[in-house]
Each structure stands twice: as C-alpha cells, then as structure tokens.
Design an enzyme around this catalytic site. Structure first.
Site, PDB file in Angstrom:
ATOM      1  N   ARG A 232       0.864  -1.169   0.000  1.00 25.37           N
ATOM      2  CA  ARG A 232       0.000   0.000   0.000  1.00 25.37           C
ATOM      3  C   ARG A 232       0.909   1.229   0.000  1.00 25.37           C
ATOM      4  O   ARG A 232       2.104   1.143   0.316  1.00 25.37           O
ATOM      5  CB  ARG A 232      -0.878   0.007   1.256  1.00 25.37           C
ATOM      6  N   HIS A 233       0.354   2.382  -0.321  1.00 24.65           N
ATOM      7  CA  HIS A 233       1.104   3.638  -0.202  1.00 24.65           C
ATOM      8  C   HIS A 233       1.442   3.876   1.271  1.00 24.65           C
ATOM      9  O   HIS A 233       0.837   3.271   2.164  1.00 24.65           O
ATOM     10  CB  HIS A 233       0.264   4.791  -0.744  1.00 24.65           C
ATOM     11  N   ASN A 239      -5.679   8.983   5.851  1.00 28.15           N
ATOM     12  CA  ASN A 239      -5.620   7.811   6.734  1.00 28.15           C
ATOM     13  C   ASN A 239      -5.553   8.263   8.196  1.00 28.15           C
ATOM     14  O   ASN A 239      -6.251   7.719   9.062  1.00 28.15           O
ATOM     15  CB  ASN A 239      -4.377   6.938   6.452  1.00 28.15           C
ATOM     16  N   ARG A 284      -0.705   9.679  -3.458  1.00 27.13           N
ATOM     17  CA  ARG A 284      -0.081   8.919  -2.365  1.00 27.13           C
ATOM     18  C   ARG A 284       0.700   7.691  -2.839  1.00 27.13           C
ATOM     19  O   ARG A 284       1.680   7.306  -2.192  1.00 27.13           O
ATOM     20  CB  ARG A 284      -1.106   8.567  -1.282  1.00 27.13           C
ATOM     21  N   GLU A 306      -7.829   3.770  -6.128  1.00 29.75           N
ATOM     22  CA  GLU A 306      -8.627   3.161  -5.051  1.00 29.75           C
ATOM     23  C   GLU A 306     -10.095   3.033  -5.441  1.00 29.75           C
ATOM     24  O   GLU A 306     -10.606   3.795  -6.292  1.00 29.75           O
ATOM     25  CB  GLU A 306      -8.468   3.996  -3.764  1.00 29.75           C
ATOM     26  N   HIS A 371      -3.614   0.611  -3.324  1.00 26.52           N
ATOM     27  CA  HIS A 371      -4.513   0.984  -2.218  1.00 26.52           C
ATOM     28  C   HIS A 371      -5.113  -0.247  -1.552  1.00 26.52           C
ATOM     29  O   HIS A 371      -5.084  -1.347  -2.115  1.00 26.52           O
ATOM     30  CB  HIS A 371      -5.629   1.868  -2.774  1.00 26.52           C
TER      31      HIS A 371
HETATM   32  O1  LIG Z   1     -13.371  -1.205   1.668  1.00 27.04           O
HETATM   33  P1  LIG Z   1     -12.870  -0.540   2.906  1.00 27.04           P
HETATM   34  O2  LIG Z   1     -12.538  -1.496   4.022  1.00 27.04           O
HETATM   35  O3  LIG Z   1     -13.742   0.576   3.338  1.00 27.04           O
HETATM   36  O4  LIG Z   1     -11.425   0.017   2.490  1.00 27.04           O
HETATM   37  C1  LIG Z   1     -11.231   0.821   1.355  1.00 27.04           C
HETATM   38  C2  LIG Z   1     -10.733   2.127   1.884  1.00 27.04           C
HETATM   39  O5  LIG Z   1      -9.362   2.049   2.189  1.00 27.04           O
HETATM   40  C3  LIG Z   1      -8.777   3.361   2.138  1.00 27.04           C
HETATM   41  C4  LIG Z   1      -8.229   3.692   3.492  1.00 27.04           C
HETATM   42  O6  LIG Z   1      -9.189   3.656   4.491  1.00 27.04           O
HETATM   43  O7  LIG Z   1      -7.833   3.307   1.102  1.00 27.04           O
HETATM   44  P2  LIG Z   1      -6.329   3.921   0.918  1.00 27.04           P
HETATM   45  O8  LIG Z   1      -5.457   2.716   1.097  1.00 27.04           O
HETATM   46  O9  LIG Z   1      -6.246   4.468  -0.472  1.00 27.04           O
HETATM   47  O10 LIG Z   1      -6.096   4.995   1.917  1.00 27.04           O
HETATM   48  C5  LIG Z   1      -9.940   4.255   1.668  1.00 27.04           C
HETATM   49  O11 LIG Z   1      -9.552   5.287   0.841  1.00 27.04           O
HETATM   50  C6  LIG Z   1     -10.848   3.267   0.950  1.00 27.04           C
HETATM   51  O12 LIG Z   1     -12.155   3.704   0.768  1.00 27.04           O
END
Ligand SMILES: O=P(O)(O)OC[C@H]1O[C@@](CO)(OP(=O)(O)O)[C@@H](O)[C@@H]1O
Length: 441
Positions: A232-233, A239, A284, A306, A371
């Site tokens: 992941r980033h 976050n 990111r 993402e 992501h």
């Molecule tokens: O499906 P869920 O568990 O909500 O996870 C996806 C989410 O993870 C996240 C972080 O919470 O991604 P990211 O790694 O890009 O920061 C959100 O941007 C994204 O909506």
C-alpha cells in the site's frame, strides 16, 4: 447456442463450455486447469475442475506404470470408467448452473476426444480442447520432480522409484498419444494448442466471447520463475483522519515509509535486480514509489486507483453512518457487492482489474504500489480468497508483501517496515477511526 432473454428483453448468455485438457503427463495440464479455474472464479464465473485421476484413485489402490499400458485391458476399463464418472459429475454440475467445467485428463487419443465431444454436444455444451504439447526436457523434468513429490499416486514412496515409474507411465501414454493436428474430424474442433509453454500457440475455430476470454488468458500464462510485490502507499493525511478516498498527500510517517521502501525491496529481492513498478494515478502511491532506483521502470495505471466511494468520498465511516445509515448497514451485510452511491463495489473493482491480472500473468517481476481495496482484490486472485472474506482482510500500511506463484499455489512472505502507522482496518459494524485488528492494542 441461441441466446436467451431474461424477461426484460435483455439478452443473457447461455453458454456452457467444457474445457478438455489434452497432453501427455507432466506437461503442466493441471497447472493450466487450476489457473483457468481461479481466474474464472475470481471473475465470478462459475468454473470447476474435474480431475479424472482423482476418480480413478477413489476406486482402487495405486497402480504401477503397467496399468497405463494400452494392452492392459483391466487398466483401460478402469481408466474409461473414471472418465465416465468425471463427465457424469460434470454434466450434473452443468445442470445446476455451472458455466465452465474443466476436464483434467490426458485425453490423448482421437477416440477419447471424439467420445467427450459427442457426449458434450448431445447435452448442448460447447467443447474447447486445450492441448499442452511440450518437448522441452527441462520443463518435463521439473514437472516430474513436482509430481513425484506432490501426486497422491506417489505418496510415501521412494522418490527415485516414483520418478522411474512415472517416466514409464509417460512412455505408455506416448505409444497412443496423438496430438490435435487439425486432420479429419478434429479440423472442426475448437482448440487451443500451447507448445513449449507458450513459445508457440495455435488457435482453431474459437466461437464466442467466453471462449476467447479463456483462450486469451491461457495464451498469456508462463511458468518462468518470478514474484509479485505488493505494497500500500505510505500513511496518508486522510488515513490519519480516518477519511476514505480522496487524493491526499502522505503524512510525515508516510514519507518515512517511502524513503524506507527501496531498502525493503532490495532485502526481499535479495540483490539489485531491477523491478518494474506500477502505481495508481493518485498522489499517495506515486509519492511512495518516488525513491525507488532510477533503473526501475515506473508506470501509472488508472485501473489501480482506489475503490471509488462516490458520494462518500472524503468522509469518515462515522459520517457515512450518520448521513447514509442504510448504506452503511448494506455495505456491512454484503461488502463485496455493495456499490457506493455514484461509486464502485468490490465486484466492480475486480472487473476493472482484469487487464491488470492479464498483464501480470504476462510479466516477470512487478512491484505494485496501490490501495487497500485494490490490494485485497489482487491478493485474493493469487491466494484464492473468497469474495465474502477478501473485502474484510487486514492489509497493514508500511508492509511489503512478496507473492511467488508456484505450480500448485502461491508462496507469501512479508516485510514490515519499522515505521508506525494508523490501522485503516475496520471491523463489521464499527465506525472507529483506527482499530487494532489483532485486538492486542
Ligand atoms: O473497503 P474498505 O474497508 O472501506 O477500504 C477501502 C478504503 O481504504 C482506504 C483507506 O481507508 O484506502 P487507501 O489505502 O487508499 O487509503 C480508503 O480510501 C478506501 O475507501
């Protein structure tokens, strides 16, 4: 077959395909079969492999190589009975809605192939023969080594004796084996012939979209050793605040991870061999990959962005629960299929990742910086995780995952950078900003 309508006037596909593997033992047929099955299942296409050897093994003790001699009538009778039982089960499975059945056996004679063809045609099932023809000694030897250590036929046996017996078994098949050569009846067959694991392919009479998808996927497979690295980033400002989506910059700890990543990668590669790096188009992931050595080729893919949270983009889970309570519950109930208003579901993401998987199969060593949701989908493909579980998987920040595909599965190793980060993992029902997935705080 004629297309069916679904009552609303929309045409729906009614294709059912039996993929019939063809080839001598130790030619990678089972590998091809299990890869195809996984790819299709990952795309939510109901696919199942029927391994004739498993049917033969259920009715009697392990036979010696002579059993596979054409002159051995008892052997021939039992091998035919095993094929009949496998096909009967496959036909029953098609009746229950199965879409692509894979018949994993040598199907090495024209007579056997004609028989399978006739049985399937009678039932309205299309047949796609997939032959793996290989004269490359090195690959055959590697396969024999693999088989003698993994095949249930040779469990607990002296490896040298097992290898000798297996070689004799191959010789017996060689006496009767006929390649699909496009002569006579077989010139009308639909087939894909893969020579020396992809160095040359022949395609004949592919009839429809689903067949061409399977064929295209199989053409891209290779068995050269390689790994796929996933990260992941680094931790982002979103976050930190528990916000989802967006295009935020890295946090100070996220930047530290970016600086540490080249060292982690070098450790896990075990040298200076350059990798190709794929990122998303979001800030990111690009920032996380920016300190990797210059001789690493970098490519940005929109398909790696993402999961799109639509109207909920930029919100915290608590805000989503307050403003869209029904959506919050619906997502928890079926996270794989829930589609954000104006956004995407995990199912949608898998569809857009399909070209990424295809390209990954064609490629050698690749590092993907992406992501949480995207990584879960790619990981699920390689590690055979099911759809109900994969969206709930914990994928920590600041961790490098190395996946190495092998003949019958994928090995996994992890390197955790010693840089703290929040957890973005969320348990069902919870809206906590940062949770500890292990429960140990
Ligand atoms: O499906 P869920 O568990 O909500 O996870 C996806 C989410 O993870 C996240 C972080 O919470 O991604 P990211 O790694 O890009 O920061 C959100 O941007 C994204 O909506």
């Amino acid at each position: 077959m004629a297309p069916r309508t679904n009552g609303r006037g929309v045409q729906v596909e009614d294709t059912k395909i039996c993929v019939v593997m063809v080839g001598l033992p130790a030619r990678g047929k089972s590998y091809i079969a299990q890869k195809a099955q996984r790819y299709l299942q990952w795309l939510s296409i109901d696919a199942k492999t029927f391994n004739v050897g498993n049917y033969r093994r259920t009715d009697a003790p392990q036979p010696s190589a002579d059993f596979f001699d054409i002159g051995n009538t008892e052997g021939e009778r039992r091998r035919r009975a095993a094929a009949e039982a496998a096909i009967a089960d496959m036909l029953a499975w098609f009746k229950q809605g199965g879409v692509i059945g894979i018949l994993d056996a040598t199907n090495s004679t024209k007579e056997r192939r004609k028989w399978v063809m006739d049985v399937c045609t009678r039932e309205g099932i299309e047949v796609l023969f997939v032959e793996s023809k290989c004269d490359n000694e090195e690959m055959i030897m590697a396969n024999i080594r693999d088989v003698k250590t993994t095949s249930p036929d040779y469990k607990g046996q002296d490896p040298e004796k097992a290898a000798l017996d297996f070689r004799n078994r191959i010789k017996n098949y060689e006496k009767v084996y006929k390649t699909i050569d496009g002569d006579g009846d077989e010139s009308d067959y639909t087939y894909l012939k893969i020579m020396d694991v992809g160095s040359q392919v022949i395609i004949n009479r592919i009839q429809d979209y689903l067949q061409s998808r399977v064929v295209y996927y199989l053409m891209n497979l290779h068995i050269r050793p390689r790994s796929v690295w996933l990260s992941r980033h680094g931790e982002s400002l979103y976050n930190l605040n528990g916000k989802i989506g967006g295009d935020a910059d890295l946090s100070p700890r996220g930047h530290q991870y970016a600086q540490k990543l080249p060292e982690l990668v070098r450790q896990s590669v075990g040298g200076d061999r350059p990798l190709t790096v794929w990122t998303s188009t979001l800030k990111r992931t690009i920032a996380t990959a920016r300190f990797l050595p210059e001789n690493y080729n970098q490519l940005q893919w929109k398909a790696l962005d993402e999961l799109d949270a639509g109207l909920c983009d930029g919100m915290t889970y608590q805000e989503i629960k307050d403003q869209y309570p029904e959506d919050f519950i619906a997502r928890d109930e079926d996270k794989y299929n829930y589609r954000y208003r104006g956004g995407e579901s995990y199912r949608d993401v898998v569809i857009r990742l399909e070209p990424i998987i295809m390209e990954l199969e064609r490629s050698e060593d690749i590092l993907i910086v992406t992501h949480q949701a995207i990584l879960r989908c790619i990981y699920a493909y390689f590690m055979k995780k099911d759809q109900a579980k994969s969206p709930w998987m914990n994928v920590p920040l600041h961790c490098l995952i190395k996946l190495t595909p092998r003949a019958y599965g994928t090995d996994e190793e992890r390197w955790q950078a010693d840089i703290p980060a929040v957890s973005t993992w969320r348990a069902k029902g919870s809206t906590a900003k940062h949770e500890d997935p292990t429960g140990t705080a």
